[in-house]
Design a protein around this motif. Structure first.
Motif, PDB file in Angstrom:
ATOM      1  N   GLU A  62      61.725  13.727 -21.336  1.00  0.00           N
ATOM      2  CA  GLU A  62      61.361  13.749 -19.924  1.00  0.00           C
ATOM      3  C   GLU A  62      60.230  12.791 -19.573  1.00  0.00           C
ATOM      4  O   GLU A  62      59.813  12.736 -18.420  1.00  0.00           O
ATOM      5  CB  GLU A  62      60.966  15.178 -19.522  1.00  0.00           C
ATOM      6  N   LEU A  63      59.704  12.060 -20.553  1.00  0.00           N
ATOM      7  CA  LEU A  63      58.605  11.130 -20.310  1.00  0.00           C
ATOM      8  C   LEU A  63      58.900   9.812 -21.002  1.00  0.00           C
ATOM      9  O   LEU A  63      59.211   9.795 -22.189  1.00  0.00           O
ATOM     10  CB  LEU A  63      57.275  11.698 -20.838  1.00  0.00           C
ATOM     11  N   ARG A  64      58.821   8.741 -20.240  1.00  0.00           N
ATOM     12  CA  ARG A  64      59.053   7.406 -20.792  1.00  0.00           C
ATOM     13  C   ARG A  64      57.770   6.620 -20.992  1.00  0.00           C
ATOM     14  O   ARG A  64      57.715   5.725 -21.809  1.00  0.00           O
ATOM     15  CB  ARG A  64      59.953   6.604 -19.857  1.00  0.00           C
ATOM     16  N   GLU A  65      56.782   6.900 -20.183  1.00  0.00           N
ATOM     17  CA  GLU A  65      55.551   6.125 -20.210  1.00  0.00           C
ATOM     18  C   GLU A  65      54.354   7.068 -20.201  1.00  0.00           C
ATOM     19  O   GLU A  65      54.219   7.889 -19.295  1.00  0.00           O
ATOM     20  CB  GLU A  65      55.499   5.195 -18.994  1.00  0.00           C
ATOM     21  N   PHE A  66      53.526   6.928 -21.207  1.00  0.00           N
ATOM     22  CA  PHE A  66      52.323   7.768 -21.292  1.00  0.00           C
ATOM     23  C   PHE A  66      51.281   7.279 -20.298  1.00  0.00           C
ATOM     24  O   PHE A  66      51.142   6.086 -20.057  1.00  0.00           O
ATOM     25  CB  PHE A  66      51.751   7.726 -22.712  1.00  0.00           C
ATOM     26  N   ASP A  67      50.556   8.230 -19.734  1.00  0.00           N
ATOM     27  CA  ASP A  67      49.483   7.938 -18.789  1.00  0.00           C
ATOM     28  C   ASP A  67      48.183   8.476 -19.376  1.00  0.00           C
ATOM     29  O   ASP A  67      47.702   9.538 -18.976  1.00  0.00           O
ATOM     30  CB  ASP A  67      49.789   8.570 -17.433  1.00  0.00           C
ATOM     31  N   LEU A  68      47.685   7.770 -20.371  1.00  0.00           N
ATOM     32  CA  LEU A  68      46.486   8.186 -21.080  1.00  0.00           C
ATOM     33  C   LEU A  68      45.595   6.970 -21.305  1.00  0.00           C
ATOM     34  O   LEU A  68      46.088   5.871 -21.565  1.00  0.00           O
ATOM     35  CB  LEU A  68      46.856   8.775 -22.450  1.00  0.00           C
TER      36      LEU A  68
END
Length: 167
Positions: A62-68
């Motif tokens: 459900e996640l393609r790109e991390f936002d960290l």
């Protein structure tokens, strides 16, 4: 003074050790040898909680790109390579030769491979997406089987989304 935080994440392909400072992920790596290893005490913060939430979503597809925010230690050259690796799209791969061309020096393939192997933040800096020019799954610090699993996982998510969009 910089505070240090630590957490573990049980992924489908092994235990992951994650460290952070006050606002950035500093390391994320698989714990290869677990027999007899005494785990350090967990010391959570919001950054680690957010990372674990995003890892959950990544492994669920459900996640393609991390936002960290990331803060890996390394040389300027390594950081340049890791920044280029961050640009490889989910479900895609690039070769070491591709990266050397993007970084402006085709002869730097070995140095790029070394920098890729020194990546301190696996999965989020997707070093698993870097392959040989002949499409072979060359070296992966955490085991080629994990590299293959991660690439297959992303390919399956992309394939499933393509099938869903046909209807």
């Amino acid at each position: 003074m910089i505070n240090k935080y630590l957490a573990y994440y049980e992924s489908p392909i092994g235990t992951i050790r994650i460290t952070a400072d006050d606002d950035s992920i500093t390391t994320l790596h698989f714990m290869i040898e677990m027999d007899g290893v005494e785990l350090e005490p967990i010391n959570m913060n919001e950054t680690l909680e957010k990372c674990i939430e995003q890892l959950d979503l990544y492994f669920k597809g459900e996640l393609r790109e991390f936002d960290l925010k990331l803060n890996p230690s390394g040389t300027d050259f390594q950081k340049k390579v890791w920044n280029e690796i961050l640009k490889i799209p989910y479900g895609k791969t690039r070769s070491y030769l591709d990266l050397s061309r993007l970084l402006g020096n085709e002869k730097s393939i070995r140095a790029i491979a070394r920098a890729n192997g020194e990546n301190k933040i696996a999965i989020i800096i997707p070093c698993h997406r870097v392959i040989g020019s002949d499409k072979s799954l060359t070296g992966y610090t955490w085991g080629l089987w994990r590299k293959k699993w991660l690439l297959n996982h992303e390919a399956a998510v992309v394939s499933n989304e393509c099938q869903l969009s046909l209807f």
